[in-house]
Every structure is written in structure tokens, then in C-alpha cells.
Write a protein that holds these residues in place. Structure first.
Motif, PDB file in Angstrom:
ATOM      1  N   ASP A  40     -59.116  48.455 -89.041  1.00  0.00           N
ATOM      2  CA  ASP A  40     -59.714  48.826 -89.872  1.00  0.00           C
ATOM      3  C   ASP A  40     -60.729  46.992 -90.230  1.00  0.00           C
ATOM      4  O   ASP A  40     -62.200  47.507 -91.130  1.00  0.00           O
ATOM      5  CB  ASP A  40     -58.812  48.525 -90.779  1.00  0.00           C
ATOM      6  N   GLY A  41     -60.593  46.437 -89.632  1.00  0.00           N
ATOM      7  CA  GLY A  41     -61.905  45.309 -89.703  1.00  0.00           C
ATOM      8  C   GLY A  41     -61.213  44.235 -90.229  1.00  0.00           C
ATOM      9  O   GLY A  41     -60.193  43.821 -90.877  1.00  0.00           O
ATOM     10  N   VAL A  42     -62.798  43.920 -90.386  1.00  0.00           N
ATOM     11  CA  VAL A  42     -62.658  42.155 -91.285  1.00  0.00           C
ATOM     12  C   VAL A  42     -62.970  42.053 -92.541  1.00  0.00           C
ATOM     13  O   VAL A  42     -64.366  42.327 -92.858  1.00  0.00           O
ATOM     14  CB  VAL A  42     -62.909  40.913 -90.548  1.00  0.00           C
ATOM     15  N   ARG A  43     -62.280  42.001 -93.507  1.00  0.00           N
ATOM     16  CA  ARG A  43     -63.078  41.736 -95.385  1.00  0.00           C
ATOM     17  C   ARG A  43     -64.052  40.025 -95.190  1.00  0.00           C
ATOM     18  O   ARG A  43     -64.517  40.642 -95.780  1.00  0.00           O
ATOM     19  CB  ARG A  43     -61.967  41.776 -96.212  1.00  0.00           C
ATOM     20  N   LEU A  44     -63.661  38.922 -94.688  1.00  0.00           N
ATOM     21  CA  LEU A  44     -63.448  37.500 -95.731  1.00  0.00           C
ATOM     22  C   LEU A  44     -63.605  36.864 -94.185  1.00  0.00           C
ATOM     23  O   LEU A  44     -62.123  37.304 -93.248  1.00  0.00           O
ATOM     24  CB  LEU A  44     -63.071  37.686 -96.785  1.00  0.00           C
ATOM     25  N   LEU A  45     -64.060  35.831 -94.237  1.00  0.00           N
ATOM     26  CA  LEU A  45     -64.445  34.954 -93.324  1.00  0.00           C
ATOM     27  C   LEU A  45     -64.479  33.456 -93.326  1.00  0.00           C
ATOM     28  O   LEU A  45     -65.672  33.703 -94.585  1.00  0.00           O
ATOM     29  CB  LEU A  45     -65.151  35.394 -91.779  1.00  0.00           C
ATOM     30  N   GLY A  46     -64.127  32.735 -92.764  1.00  0.00           N
ATOM     31  CA  GLY A  46     -64.171  30.872 -93.741  1.00  0.00           C
ATOM     32  C   GLY A  46     -63.930  29.783 -92.455  1.00  0.00           C
ATOM     33  O   GLY A  46     -63.131  30.225 -91.624  1.00  0.00           O
ATOM     34  N   VAL A  47     -65.121  28.968 -92.284  1.00  0.00           N
ATOM     35  CA  VAL A  47     -64.600  27.648 -91.587  1.00  0.00           C
ATOM     36  C   VAL A  47     -64.801  26.862 -93.141  1.00  0.00           C
ATOM     37  O   VAL A  47     -65.349  26.908 -94.125  1.00  0.00           O
ATOM     38  CB  VAL A  47     -65.798  27.407 -91.174  1.00  0.00           C
ATOM     39  N   ARG A  48     -63.643  26.501 -92.121  1.00  0.00           N
ATOM     40  CA  ARG A  48     -63.320  24.279 -93.606  1.00  0.00           C
ATOM     41  C   ARG A  48     -63.379  23.608 -92.259  1.00  0.00           C
ATOM     42  O   ARG A  48     -62.491  23.215 -91.601  1.00  0.00           O
ATOM     43  CB  ARG A  48     -62.258  25.005 -93.865  1.00  0.00           C
ATOM     44  N   ALA A  49     -64.258  22.140 -92.745  1.00  0.00           N
ATOM     45  CA  ALA A  49     -63.894  21.011 -91.874  1.00  0.00           C
ATOM     46  C   ALA A  49     -62.923  20.625 -92.724  1.00  0.00           C
ATOM     47  O   ALA A  49     -63.323  20.402 -94.386  1.00  0.00           O
ATOM     48  CB  ALA A  49     -65.545  20.048 -92.081  1.00  0.00           C
ATOM     49  N   GLU A  50     -62.046  19.696 -92.238  1.00  0.00           N
ATOM     50  CA  GLU A  50     -60.925  19.010 -93.042  1.00  0.00           C
ATOM     51  C   GLU A  50     -60.576  17.746 -91.998  1.00  0.00           C
ATOM     52  O   GLU A  50     -61.486  17.430 -91.173  1.00  0.00           O
ATOM     53  CB  GLU A  50     -59.228  19.681 -92.471  1.00  0.00           C
ATOM     54  N   ARG A  51     -59.544  16.958 -92.850  1.00  0.00           N
ATOM     55  CA  ARG A  51     -58.916  15.581 -92.469  1.00  0.00           C
ATOM     56  C   ARG A  51     -60.581  15.140 -92.296  1.00  0.00           C
ATOM     57  O   ARG A  51     -61.520  14.249 -91.133  1.00  0.00           O
ATOM     58  CB  ARG A  51     -58.483  15.473 -91.410  1.00  0.00           C
ATOM     59  N   LEU A  52     -61.636  14.511 -93.069  1.00  0.00           N
ATOM     60  CA  LEU A  52     -62.464  14.371 -93.106  1.00  0.00           C
ATOM     61  C   LEU A  52     -63.273  12.038 -93.566  1.00  0.00           C
ATOM     62  O   LEU A  52     -61.463  11.634 -93.204  1.00  0.00           O
ATOM     63  CB  LEU A  52     -63.333  14.161 -94.662  1.00  0.00           C
ATOM     64  N   SER A  53     -63.067  11.697 -93.142  1.00  0.00           N
ATOM     65  CA  SER A  53     -63.340   9.807 -92.629  1.00  0.00           C
ATOM     66  C   SER A  53     -64.667   9.920 -92.792  1.00  0.00           C
ATOM     67  O   SER A  53     -65.631  10.551 -91.858  1.00  0.00           O
ATOM     68  CB  SER A  53     -63.182   9.382 -91.891  1.00  0.00           C
ATOM     69  N   SER A  54     -65.038   8.240 -93.243  1.00  0.00           N
ATOM     70  CA  SER A  54     -66.233   8.028 -93.315  1.00  0.00           C
ATOM     71  C   SER A  54     -66.810   7.849 -92.067  1.00  0.00           C
ATOM     72  O   SER A  54     -66.547   7.162 -90.804  1.00  0.00           O
ATOM     73  CB  SER A  54     -66.122   6.256 -94.089  1.00  0.00           C
ATOM     74  N   ALA A  55     -67.827   8.809 -92.288  1.00  0.00           N
ATOM     75  CA  ALA A  55     -69.116   7.726 -91.064  1.00  0.00           C
ATOM     76  C   ALA A  55     -69.735   7.059 -90.874  1.00  0.00           C
ATOM     77  O   ALA A  55     -69.668   6.253 -90.072  1.00  0.00           O
ATOM     78  CB  ALA A  55     -70.646   8.789 -91.216  1.00  0.00           C
ATOM     79  N   VAL A  56     -69.675   6.084 -92.155  1.00  0.00           N
ATOM     80  CA  VAL A  56     -70.093   4.794 -91.805  1.00  0.00           C
ATOM     81  C   VAL A  56     -69.298   4.051 -90.558  1.00  0.00           C
ATOM     82  O   VAL A  56     -69.538   2.948 -90.381  1.00  0.00           O
ATOM     83  CB  VAL A  56     -70.716   4.345 -93.376  1.00  0.00           C
ATOM     84  N   SER A  57     -67.824   3.755 -91.650  1.00  0.00           N
ATOM     85  CA  SER A  57     -67.304   3.194 -90.942  1.00  0.00           C
ATOM     86  C   SER A  57     -66.317   3.541 -89.484  1.00  0.00           C
ATOM     87  O   SER A  57     -66.463   3.409 -88.508  1.00  0.00           O
ATOM     88  CB  SER A  57     -65.622   3.266 -91.936  1.00  0.00           C
ATOM     89  N   THR A  58     -66.481   4.995 -89.674  1.00  0.00           N
ATOM     90  CA  THR A  58     -66.410   5.911 -88.237  1.00  0.00           C
ATOM     91  C   THR A  58     -67.349   5.619 -86.755  1.00  0.00           C
ATOM     92  O   THR A  58     -67.463   5.535 -85.682  1.00  0.00           O
ATOM     93  CB  THR A  58     -65.982   7.151 -88.163  1.00  0.00           C
ATOM     94  N   GLY A  59     -68.497   5.365 -87.441  1.00  0.00           N
ATOM     95  CA  GLY A  59     -69.649   5.840 -86.704  1.00  0.00           C
ATOM     96  C   GLY A  59     -69.835   7.294 -86.274  1.00  0.00           C
ATOM     97  O   GLY A  59     -68.763   8.055 -86.475  1.00  0.00           O
ATOM     98  N   VAL A  60     -70.959   7.529 -85.960  1.00  0.00           N
ATOM     99  CA  VAL A  60     -71.468   9.397 -85.972  1.00  0.00           C
ATOM    100  C   VAL A  60     -71.396   8.601 -84.529  1.00  0.00           C
ATOM    101  O   VAL A  60     -71.957  10.400 -84.050  1.00  0.00           O
ATOM    102  CB  VAL A  60     -72.974   9.012 -86.341  1.00  0.00           C
ATOM    103  N   GLN A  61     -70.897   8.616 -83.193  1.00  0.00           N
ATOM    104  CA  GLN A  61     -71.129   8.622 -82.158  1.00  0.00           C
ATOM    105  C   GLN A  61     -69.778   9.368 -82.137  1.00  0.00           C
ATOM    106  O   GLN A  61     -69.128   9.020 -81.736  1.00  0.00           O
ATOM    107  CB  GLN A  61     -71.588   7.293 -80.987  1.00  0.00           C
TER     108      GLN A  61
END
Length: 417
Positions: free
Chosen positions: A346-367
């Protein structure tokens, strides 16, 4: 917030003494609709619904549509039955984010002690701005005037001594108004309201309280604590009792970190083609990654949400080897997660993506990883600049260029929690 109508007492002025009322809650009125009306002024005065095709949900409704009983999170099919003459518009979350940033820039001019709650609301502690800008009510008037002047959208502002009362006050100031609740009037103001007005009283809790004869905040305030503990539990009973008496020690948190960034798509027709779903994941991953970079945060966990035609819903998550703000990494994880999901006939009605466990790019660094391709990062960040200048649809992944998918509509795109 309460579904009950505002009482006459809640609508009236609660006095002029704003001493000690240094907490402001700024709430944009029907924000998504207000932004749409900037670009389509011919729709002013008409019932307008944003988001949700016949199978989705309402993201926002104009006050003209609300008069028919339409409200956010309502199934779109129900909204169309209530207001068949409504103009239904698809969501444009890049546009809403653009205007939101303009609004937040205005608020940041008042004070750095600002706590964005969502795309269309924020708390401010203006105690440090009084000498420079005047009394709290004068600051609130300045905010409303500047937001309207610079962005064209209306804002309602609540002024009070606590976050809880300021939030309620802004709700009662709508549409396009200002309500200040003096310290001395806090308890009378609260006790004039239905119990559902208390922050944290949802539909189920309200029904429980009303079954016990607690219809108003005053009823709850005068209920013995042991009774509330038995009815709601110790923690919830104590918290609501404190709020009912105007006690709220929470400070405005200017460094509030969002918990997740995500987007969902409800399809107009159920989708069985896995390659189609993967293309949707790619577009969603780029939306999430752009928002991560805009907020200077990285994600360590990627989640997908899949809802089937029978409304069965599942979620799958994966922890990444290193934090990232790149769509390349997010979509790779999301596709792997989807590959492990059996797509029913019957297929898919809804699809979603979520980014979790966020941290600051300033303190973590973007590399994010030693083997990260620097060209990929440069390319995605260059895309951000082009989209910001020329619009989100000008530059897209090659596999999505020239493709207008009419089988999908955003139902909660750009959702932040």
C-alpha cells in the motif's frame, strides 16, 4: 494553551504599573499566513490556510479561517469541510525562516538575554535595557512598531514578571496587540482564566481536572496540594499549583540549544517507489543541513519517520561516527535506515528526516571527520549563500533539478523542537 474563549476579565486592561515586569513574550500572529500575505496581499481579509493538501494537516490558519473553527494541526480534510472557500497554500519554510531571522534581529537589538522558543516566538528579559530604552511597556511598543515596520508582519507582546504569565498575556493580546499584567494583578489575572490556560495543561490533563470539578485556575489554586498530588502526581500537581499562584522561577535562557531539526513530507498519493522516497530524503537532508549551518550546530544522530497507508508509524535512528552539518552525511544515514524498512504494497503516506543530539559547531568545530571531503563541505556552504541571495529553488541537488514533484507536500517542514 487553553482552547476556551478568553474571558472578559482576561481581555480588559490590568493596570499601568509595569514595575518589575521585565519579561516579554513576543509572539507573531498567524505567522505563516502573515508571511504569505506579504507576498500575496490580494488575499487579505479572506480565509487562508497554510500547509496540508487533502491528506495533510493545517500548519497555520488566518483569523478569518479560524472563525470557521479551523486551527493548526487539524486534518486538512476537516478544515476544507469547515471552510470550503478557504485559499489553501503550500508551506514555504525557507521564506518563513527568512522573515523569522529578521524578527529575531529586531529582538536582539533590545537585549542579548533572548530565548527563541520557535520560529515565531521568543522570550526576552529586558531588565538590562530599561535605562537605554525606557519602561517595559515602552520597549514592548517599540518592538511591535519595529517588527511591523521592518518585516510587515504583526506581533503580539505579553509583559509580566514571569515567563508563564508573559506567555499567557501575549496569547490574550492577539491579534496584533499588547497586554501587560502588573505584579499586583498577577493572581487575579490568572484566577480569571479557565484551567486550560495554565502552561502544561493539555487536552487530557484539562479533562482530568474538569472531571474533578476544577474548571478554572482559581479552582485549582484553592485545591489542597495532597488532592492535586493524588490527581496529577506529585511533580505535576506541585508545578501547576505554583503556576496558579503566579510562582515561576524560570529565567530567560539566551543559550537555549535546540534538541533537533527536522522536516516531514505527507504525500498526496501513497508512494511505493523506493527511488522516489530516496529523492525525498535527499531534499529533506539538504533542508535539515542548511538549518544546522544557519544555527551553527552539528548533529550526531539521524532519525527517519515512516508512516504507512494504514497510519502505522515507525522511527529508526542511527548515531553517526562524527558530528556533522552536511546533507551528504545525513542522507547517507537516512537512506541506510530506509533500506532496512520493508515498504508494504500500500506504500508510504509520510516520510521525514530529523537531525538529533545537536551540539554547537563553534565549540565542536565543523571538521566532522578526518576523512571528510573538504570539497563537499565547501560546496554545501556555497549553496547556502546562493540560496540566501537568490531563493531556495534556484540551486538544488542535480538529481532534483527540473523535477516538480506534485505527489508530495510539506506537512511539517523546518519543524524545530
Amino acid at each position: 494553551m487553553s482552547r476556551s474563549p478568553r474571558s472578559a476579565a482576561a481581555r480588559r486592561s490590568w493596570g499601568e504599573d509595569d514595575a518589575g515586569c521585565t519579561i516579554l513574550h513576543v509572539d507573531m500572529d498567524a505567522f505563516f499566513v502573515s508571511v504569505e500575505l506579504l507576498d500575496r496581499p490580494e488575499l487579505r481579509g479572506r480565509p487562508v490556510i497554510v500547509g496540508g493538501d487533502h491528506r495533510g494537516v493545517v500548519a497555520a490558519a488566518s483569523y478569518e479561517a479560524r472563525a470557521y473553527g479551523v486551527h493548526s494541526a487539524m486534518p486538512a480534510s476537516r478544515a476544507r469541510l469547515l471552510c470550503p472557500e478557504a485559499v489553501v497554500l503550500p508551506g514555504r519554510h525557507d521564506r518563513y525562516s527568512e522573515v523569522s531571522r529578521q524578527v529575531m534581529d529586531v529582538l536582539a537589538e533590545v537585549t542579548p538575554v533572548m530565548e527563541p522558543v520557535s520560529i515565531d516566538e521568543a522570550f526576552l528579559d529586558v531588565s538590562g535595557a530599561l535605562r537605554r530604552m525606557g519602561r517595559p511597556v515602552e520597549i514592548a511598543r517599540w518592538i511591535r512598531r519595529e517588527v511591523r515596520s521592518r518585516t510587515g508582519v504583526p506581533a503580539s507582546v505579553g509583559v509580566a514578571a514571569t515567563k508563564h504569565v508573559a506567555k499567557i498575556a501575549s496569547a490574550h493580546a492577539k491579534p496584533d496587540g499588547l497586554l501587560m499584567v502588573p505584579v499586583a494583578a498577577t493572581v487575579p489575572f490568572l484566577h480569571s482564566l479557565p484551567v486550560g490556560a495554565l502552561w502544561g495543561v493539555g487536552e487530557k490533563t484539562r479533562e482530568v481536572l474538569e472531571r474533578h470539578g476544577l474548571d478554572t485556575v482559581e479552582d485549582l489554586a484553592h485545591t489542597p496540594l495532597p488532592t492535586l498530588h493524588r490527581t496529577l502526581g506529585v511533580a505535576a500537581g506541585q508545578r501547576l499549583h505554583d503556576l496558579a499562584w503566579g510562582r515561576d522561577a524560570r529565567a530567560v535562557q539566551p543559550t537555549r540549544v535546540e534538541k533537533s531539526v527536522g522536516t516531514e513530507t505527507t504525500f498526496a498519493r501513497d508512494v511505493t517507489d523506493r527511488s522516489h522516497l530516496e529523492r525525498v530524503l535527499l531534499e529533506q537532508a539538504h533542508q535539515c543541513a542548511a538549518r544546522l549551518r544557519a544555527d551553527a550546530v552539528l548533529t550526531r544522530t539521524v532519525a527517519i519517520k515512516v508512516r504507512f497507508a494504514d497510519f502505522t508509524t515507525l522511527t529508526r535512528t542511527r548515531t553517526l561516527p562524527a558530528a556533522t552539518d552536511l546533507a551528504h552525511d545525513i542522507v547517507a544515514a537516512a537512506r541506510d535506515l530506509l533500506a532496512a524498512v520493508d515498504i508494504p504494497p500500500d506504500g508510504v503516506r509520510l516520510l521525514g528526516v530529523r537531525a538529533e543530539r545537536l551540539s554547537s559547531a563553534v565549540s565542536t568545530g565543523v571538521q566532522a571527520a578526518l576523512d571528510e571531503d573538504p570539497h563537499q563541505a565547501l560546496a554545501e556552504r556555497a549553496m547556502d549563500g546562493v540560496r540566501a541571495r537568490f531563493g531556495p529553488q534556484l540551486l538544488r541537488p542535480a538529481s532534483l533539478l527540473g523535477r516538480k514533484d506534485r505527489s508530495a507536500s510539506p506537512s511539517a517542514s523546518g519543524d524545530i523542537s
